[in-house]
Design a protein around this motif. Structure first.
Motif, mmCIF file in Angstrom:
data_model
loop_
_atom_site.group_PDB
_atom_site.id
_atom_site.type_symbol
_atom_site.label_atom_id
_atom_site.label_comp_id
_atom_site.label_asym_id
_atom_site.label_seq_id
_atom_site.Cartn_x
_atom_site.Cartn_y
_atom_site.Cartn_z
ATOM 1 N N ALA A 1 0.839 -1.204 0.000
ATOM 2 C CA ALA A 1 0.000 0.000 0.000
ATOM 3 C C ALA A 1 0.874 1.253 0.000
ATOM 4 N N ALA A 2 1.976 1.185 0.746
ATOM 5 C CA ALA A 2 2.888 2.338 0.807
ATOM 6 C C ALA A 2 3.520 2.575 -0.555
ATOM 7 N N ARG A 3 3.841 1.469 -1.241
ATOM 8 C CA ARG A 3 4.442 1.581 -2.565
ATOM 9 C C ARG A 3 3.449 2.190 -3.547
ATOM 10 N N ALA A 4 2.206 1.733 -3.463
ATOM 11 C CA ALA A 4 1.178 2.277 -4.353
ATOM 12 C C ALA A 4 1.024 3.778 -4.113
ATOM 13 N N ARG A 5 1.058 4.169 -2.844
ATOM 14 C CA ARG A 5 0.919 5.576 -2.520
ATOM 15 C C ARG A 5 2.118 6.375 -3.031
ATOM 16 N N ALA A 6 3.291 5.805 -2.927
ATOM 17 C CA ALA A 6 4.492 6.498 -3.402
ATOM 18 C C ALA A 6 4.419 6.711 -4.913
ATOM 19 N N ILE A 7 3.938 5.691 -5.632
ATOM 20 C CA ILE A 7 3.814 5.823 -7.092
ATOM 21 C C ILE A 7 2.819 6.934 -7.425
ATOM 22 N N GLU A 8 1.721 6.952 -6.670
ATOM 23 C CA GLU A 8 0.700 8.000 -6.839
ATOM 24 C C GLU A 8 1.316 9.395 -6.624
ATOM 25 N N SER B 1 5.966 4.146 -11.964
ATOM 26 C CA SER B 1 6.100 2.785 -11.444
ATOM 27 C C SER B 1 7.449 2.173 -11.825
ATOM 28 N N ARG B 2 8.119 2.782 -12.789
ATOM 29 C CA ARG B 2 9.452 2.302 -13.112
ATOM 30 C C ARG B 2 10.495 3.115 -12.337
ATOM 31 N N ARG B 3 10.245 4.432 -12.282
ATOM 32 C CA ARG B 3 11.191 5.338 -11.635
ATOM 33 C C ARG B 3 11.355 5.064 -10.149
ATOM 34 N N ILE B 4 10.321 4.508 -9.552
ATOM 35 C CA ILE B 4 10.344 4.323 -8.092
ATOM 36 C C ILE B 4 11.490 3.410 -7.657
ATOM 37 N N ASP B 5 11.933 2.536 -8.569
ATOM 38 C CA ASP B 5 13.017 1.616 -8.212
ATOM 39 C C ASP B 5 14.382 2.138 -8.617
ATOM 40 N N GLU B 6 14.441 3.399 -9.034
ATOM 41 C CA GLU B 6 15.734 3.939 -9.420
ATOM 42 C C GLU B 6 16.410 4.627 -8.234
ATOM 43 N N TYR B 7 17.691 4.851 -8.408
ATOM 44 C CA TYR B 7 18.454 5.540 -7.371
ATOM 45 C C TYR B 7 18.513 7.035 -7.704
ATOM 46 N N MET C 1 8.278 13.263 -1.654
ATOM 47 C CA MET C 1 8.637 12.657 -0.373
ATOM 48 C C MET C 1 8.143 13.513 0.785
ATOM 49 N N ALA C 2 8.271 14.839 0.626
ATOM 50 C CA ALA C 2 7.830 15.741 1.691
ATOM 51 C C ALA C 2 6.315 15.652 1.878
ATOM 52 N N LEU C 3 5.597 15.435 0.767
ATOM 53 C CA LEU C 3 4.134 15.427 0.866
ATOM 54 C C LEU C 3 3.586 14.047 1.211
ATOM 55 N N ALA C 4 4.470 13.075 1.423
ATOM 56 C CA ALA C 4 4.055 11.683 1.588
ATOM 57 C C ALA C 4 3.027 11.491 2.696
ATOM 58 N N CYS C 5 3.130 12.244 3.769
ATOM 59 C CA CYS C 5 2.239 12.025 4.905
ATOM 60 C C CYS C 5 1.240 13.168 5.060
ATOM 61 N N ASP C 6 0.926 13.836 3.939
ATOM 62 C CA ASP C 6 -0.087 14.886 3.950
ATOM 63 C C ASP C 6 0.146 16.002 4.954
ATOM 64 N N ASP D 1 3.564 10.407 -9.436
ATOM 65 C CA ASP D 1 2.731 10.800 -10.564
ATOM 66 C C ASP D 1 2.219 12.230 -10.347
ATOM 67 N N MET D 2 1.797 12.503 -9.128
ATOM 68 C CA MET D 2 1.234 13.813 -8.803
ATOM 69 C C MET D 2 2.246 14.947 -9.019
ATOM 70 N N VAL D 3 3.512 14.697 -8.698
ATOM 71 C CA VAL D 3 4.509 15.757 -8.859
ATOM 72 C C VAL D 3 5.104 15.767 -10.267
ATOM 73 N N GLY D 4 4.553 14.932 -11.143
ATOM 74 C CA GLY D 4 4.963 14.994 -12.540
ATOM 75 C C GLY D 4 6.207 14.215 -12.887
ATOM 76 N N VAL D 5 6.450 13.093 -12.186
ATOM 77 C CA VAL D 5 7.547 12.218 -12.569
ATOM 78 C C VAL D 5 7.016 11.242 -13.609
ATOM 79 N N PRO D 6 7.592 11.222 -14.816
ATOM 80 C CA PRO D 6 7.089 10.297 -15.828
ATOM 81 C C PRO D 6 7.412 8.850 -15.469
ATOM 82 N N GLN D 7 6.550 7.945 -15.881
ATOM 83 C CA GLN D 7 6.701 6.506 -15.614
ATOM 84 C C GLN D 7 7.014 6.216 -14.149
#
Lengths: 332, 329
Positions: free
Chosen positions: A135-142, A153-159, A175-180, A145-151
């Motif tokens: 669920a945390a991963r799904a939220r991170a991908i969301e 679900s792929r980018r999330i595993d990058e360094y 990351m800053a907005l992760a916990c509302d 996406d919200m901040v305009g990072v393309p792709q």
């Protein structure tokens, strides 16, 4: 105006060093409102960043918040004085992330290069929101996406080192907005970026603010960024706000000589070619050797005389506007 | 990533080859050859070797051929597990070295574990609590540890354990087991004897690594990403262990390779003092008595082990550093 989300009164953050006490933040006042941006502006070393860290309770040793109040209206609706909480308490940790979050200067240095961005984002989500790994991963991908990072679900595993500077800063905001959080402190968020990327990041911040009613504390030394982004301004000099007020008023009629000097030093396309940009005489004194009276008096072109050099000017003003200068009265 | 591994592997092979050439050069270095030494030995014991017999021996060993042919033959024999014969012991080199090589590796490995096990937590503590009483204490002990030669430490420990426990601490085995073949009892006996020499061997390196870890971590603790982590509301312990410690660990991985030769050469004097059956004292003896096949073989074997250690440390480094893993190195 509505009640502020965050109200800082008489904040003092001092550093005890063998050479003496450095008063990085000394008697600082400001208010932050929902859906508005407070621009905190001043030269390097005026205590902007220390003020931000004091609010978050992450001042590093030998620094310590020694006085004042940091009143925060929480999600739950009650008002907390953060200055009274121990920095390392669980109560303060619960503020960092879910209530107040931080984005800062160098997106490269602000990420650890040893973990994927997904790891660094989900960490806070799992800690504060108690979500499962997936669920945390799904939220991170969301969020990405919200901040305009393309792709996302792929980018999330990058360094972090695999991303461009602009993308890294977007990820940092995600990351800053992760916990509302309701308050976002952006400490020079665009300084390390090129002009185009800078504009994109500022647009993103404005858009997020409109969508979520985010209160933003924007720390910068760039008056241009302030003009573009801020609703309210606090001009800081040597650890205190010398002038505060709505951005339009301050740009139209700057009251403090320091504010005027800062505004004069903005380069403009309308300036006469081959002329020097006005600069402020002298340099900012060491906070350990703060001049007596008005701290700006040694550099001030409009100094009134001994009154400025001996007496500390009080804050004068009505409503949202306030200034600390004897030019506007208050002299003993 | 695969390029990195392949490159390192090729480098390891080239290094191994260079080591073998060097080892062979050591064997060839003394004036004269094996047959001259043999003749001299024979003469010393009263018998003599005819010029014909000497010539036949030279032919048999290929000593009349040029250097590279001899080297090729030597390598060819080694590939089949024949390292030649020790002149002093009059037994095959491998038999002389016997268990010593593995005991050396075991001792070095134990010392490595102890070094890390002590240096990591102490280094972290010293950095996080910089200038605390504990930090000063560890700094003091650390500098004493660096300054005191470890054979002196070995002697002191031997003295005290003999005084207080009446136990002899020399060797890696009790007298009962030292000549017996391997058994579980002997392994257990070894385990009981291993800690003391391992600790003696580890301490100098530990003191250094504590300083390295402390300095690295102090650097890392000031980085902006630590502030980011704190701003997320993590506990201080978690912040420190997950981020800066992780970054400070990198030099440790590259340290494995550097530590091994250090431990082996460091163990020579300790092994002599404590009477440990490692290759160190054997190498010293071989060099003194010009037993070149033995010396060259030991140098070769240690060199190869070091190359293997370096390769492993490269793999570990790749595992801990995503920048290398992603081919950005």
């Amino acid at each position: 105006m509505a009640e502020p989300l965050l109200s800082v009164r008489g904040l003092r953050t001092h550093f005890e060093t063998p050479e003496g006490t450095i008063r990085a933040v000394d008697d600082l006042d400001f208010d932050v409102f929902e859906g508005r941006t407070l621009g905190v502006v001043g030269e390097s070393g005026c205590g902007k960043s220390v003020a931000a860290r004091s609010v978050l309770g992450i001042v590093e040793k030998p620094g310590r918040v020694v006085g004042g109040r940091i009143l925060l209206r929480t999600h739950a609706g009650d008002t907390l004085d953060l200055a009274a909480l121990p920095q390392d308490s669980a109560a303060y940790r619960a503020i960092r992330g879910p209530e107040i979050a931080l984005v800062f200067q160098e997106p490269m240095a602000s990420f650890s290069q040893y973990y994927t961005i997904g790891n660094q984002i989900t960490e806070a989500i799992r800690l504060h929101l108690r979500l499962s790994r997936s669920a945390a991963r799904a939220r991170a991908i969301e969020l990405l996406d919200m901040v305009g990072v393309p792709q996302p679900s792929r980018r999330i595993d990058e360094y972090p080192f695999q991303l461009s500077g602009g993308l890294r800063q977007r990820v940092m905001i995600a990351m800053a907005l992760a916990c509302d959080p309701r308050i976002l402190i952006a400490d020079e968020p665009t300084t390390a970026l090129d002009v185009t990327t800078q504009a994109q990041i500022l647009d993103l911040l404005r858009e997020l603010q409109a969508k979520r009613g985010l209160a933003i504390i924007l720390i910068t030394h760039d008056m241009g960024v302030i003009a573009e982004m801020a609703h309210d301004v606090a001009v800081m000099y040597l650890g205190r706000a010398v002038e505060t007020g709505p951005v339009a008023d301050i740009f139209a009629a700057p009251a403090h000589p320091y504010t005027r000097a800062l505004l004069r030093s903005i380069p403009t396309v309308l300036a006469k070619p081959r002329t020097h940009l006005p600069t402020i005489a002298g340099s900012i004194p060491m906070p350990s050797a703060r001049p007596a009276g008005c701290a700006f008096s040694p550099r001030c072109s409009e100094v009134l005389g001994d009154v400025c050099r001996q007496t500390e000017p009080p804050a004068i003003g009505e409503g949202a506007r306030s200034v600390r200068c004897f030019l506007h009265g208050g002299a003993p | 990533m695969i390029t990195f591994v392949v490159r390192r592997l090729l480098l390891a092979i080239v290094t191994t080859w260079l080591i073998s050439v060097l080892s062979f050069a050591i064997i060839q270095l003394p004036p004269g050859d094996f047959v001259d030494t043999y003749i001299a030995q024979m003469a010393a014991s009263g018998s003599s070797v005819s010029a014909q017999a000497a010539e036949a021996m030279r032919k048999m060993y290929g000593l009349d051929r040029p250097f590279y042919v001899q080297y090729g033959k030597w390598v060819g024999r080694i590939v089949h597990g024949d390292f030649g014969e020790s002149m002093e012991w009059r037994r095959p080199v491998l038999e002389v070295i016997g268990d010593r090589l593995w005991l050396t590796v075991l001792l070095a490995f134990a010392a490595l574990i102890i070094t890390w096990g002590l240096a990591l937590p102490i280094g972290i503590y010293s950095a996080v609590r910089q200038y605390s009483i504990g930090d000063y204490l560890f700094t003091l002990v650390g500098f004493v540890g660096i300054a005191v030669p470890n054979f002196l430490l070995a002697l002191v420990l031997m003295y005290f354990s003999f005084r207080w426990f009446g136990a002899s601490v020399g060797g890696l085995f009790s007298a009962k087991y030292s000549l017996l073949p391997w058994s579980w009892g002997k392994v257990w006996d070894l385990m009981k004897h291993l800690p003391l020499p391992a600790v003696v061997l580890a301490l100098g390196g530990t003191a250094q690594l504590v300083r390295i870890m402390r300095a690295n971590l102090l650097d890392e603790l000031r980085r902006p990403y630590v502030v980011t982590a704190r701003a997320k509301g993590l506990t201080e312990t978690r912040v420190v262990l997950k981020y800066p410690v992780r970054a400070a660990l990198n030099p440790f991985a590259s340290n494995i390779a550097y530590l091994f030769p250090f431990l082996v050469s460091g163990s020579v004097i300790i092994s002599i003092v404590l009477g440990l059956p490692t290759v160190g004292p054997l190498l010293v003896e071989a060099l003194i008595s010009q037993d070149m096949f033995l010396a060259g073989s030991i140098v070769l074997l240690l060199g190869v082990l070091t190359v293997i250690g370096t390769f492993i440390s490269d793999l570990v480094l790749m595992w801990v550093d995503p920048r290398l893993r992603q081919g950005m190195g």
